[in-house]
Design a protein around this motif. Structure first.
Motif, short mmCIF file in Angstrom:
data_model
loop_
_atom_site.label_atom_id
_atom_site.label_comp_id
_atom_site.label_asym_id
_atom_site.label_seq_id
_atom_site.Cartn_x
_atom_site.Cartn_y
_atom_site.Cartn_z
N LEU A 1 -16.82 109.32 119.43
CA LEU A 1 -16.78 107.95 118.90
C LEU A 1 -17.62 107.83 117.64
CD1 LEU A 1 -15.95 104.99 119.05
CD2 LEU A 1 -17.86 104.64 120.65
N ARG A 2 -18.80 108.42 117.65
CA ARG A 2 -19.68 108.38 116.47
C ARG A 2 -18.97 108.97 115.26
NH1 ARG A 2 -25.28 108.29 116.13
NH2 ARG A 2 -25.34 108.57 118.39
N ALA A 3 -18.32 110.11 115.43
CA ALA A 3 -17.60 110.75 114.31
C ALA A 3 -16.45 109.86 113.83
CB ALA A 3 -17.08 112.11 114.74
N ALA A 4 -15.73 109.24 114.76
CA ALA A 4 -14.62 108.36 114.38
C ALA A 4 -15.12 107.12 113.66
CB ALA A 4 -13.81 107.98 115.62
N LEU A 5 -16.23 106.55 114.12
CA LEU A 5 -16.79 105.38 113.46
C LEU A 5 -17.29 105.72 112.06
CD1 LEU A 5 -18.72 103.71 116.41
CD2 LEU A 5 -16.64 102.86 115.29
N ALA B 1 -11.25 103.24 113.93
CA ALA B 1 -11.74 104.29 114.82
C ALA B 1 -10.74 104.58 115.94
CB ALA B 1 -13.10 103.91 115.39
N VAL B 2 -10.13 103.54 116.51
CA VAL B 2 -9.12 103.74 117.55
C VAL B 2 -7.97 104.58 116.99
CG1 VAL B 2 -7.35 102.59 118.95
CG2 VAL B 2 -9.69 101.72 118.94
N ASP B 3 -7.51 104.25 115.78
CA ASP B 3 -6.43 105.04 115.16
C ASP B 3 -6.85 106.49 114.98
OD1 ASP B 3 -4.73 102.87 115.04
OD2 ASP B 3 -5.11 102.45 112.92
N ILE B 4 -8.06 106.71 114.51
CA ILE B 4 -8.57 108.08 114.30
C ILE B 4 -8.62 108.82 115.63
CG2 ILE B 4 -10.64 109.40 113.66
CD1 ILE B 4 -11.10 107.07 111.55
N LEU B 5 -9.16 108.17 116.65
CA LEU B 5 -9.27 108.81 117.96
C LEU B 5 -7.90 109.13 118.55
CD1 LEU B 5 -12.12 106.60 119.44
CD2 LEU B 5 -12.28 109.05 118.90
N ARG B 6 -6.96 108.23 118.41
CA ARG B 6 -5.63 108.43 118.99
C ARG B 6 -4.85 109.50 118.24
NH1 ARG B 6 -2.85 103.17 121.17
NH2 ARG B 6 -2.16 104.62 122.77
#
Length: 119
Positions: free
Chosen positions: A101-105, A20-25
């Motif tokens: 965050l929900r979408a990334a998770l 999720a961190v990778d997706i968000l970044r």
């Protein structure tokens, strides 16, 4: 130091959290607030706005109220992505938007499932 505002904390398994961190970044580095990990590396915690816990229902994760602090929230934890030094505690960028965050998770869970099914 003055008391900082409260926030909520979303905890997830480390593998899903790192994805999720990778997706968000990849999307926008400013959408990622502070993130910490437990000492054993089993979970990651994302700081989110207060009130998020009231409606959080993402399977495999938990959301609880906590205090925002300039140090990791509890003993045995450390920052993966620390708060910006000297940041205004009322600044919305100090937390991760819960919808983002929900979408990334969700995306991270799908990626992990696909990778596990390829084994």
């Amino acid at each position: 130091m003055a008391a900082l505002p409260t926030c909520d904390l979303v905890t997830v398994p480390a593998r899903q959290g790192l994805e999720a961190v990778d997706i968000l970044r990849r999307g926008d580095a400013e959408t990622v607030g502070p993130v910490f990990h437990d000492g054993g590396g089993d979970t990651l915690g994302f700081l989110v706005p207060p009130g998020t816990a009231d409606g959080w229902d993402v399977p495999g994760s938990a959301c609880t109220q906590t205090e925002r602090a300039p140090e990791p929230p509890s003993a045995g934890t450390d920052w993966l992505l620390p708060p910006e030094p000297g940041a205004d505690p009322d600044d919305a960028t100090l937390v991760t938007d819960p919808a983002v965050l929900r979408a990334a998770l969700d995306e991270a869970a799908r990626l992990i499932e696909a990778a596990d099914n390829c084994r």
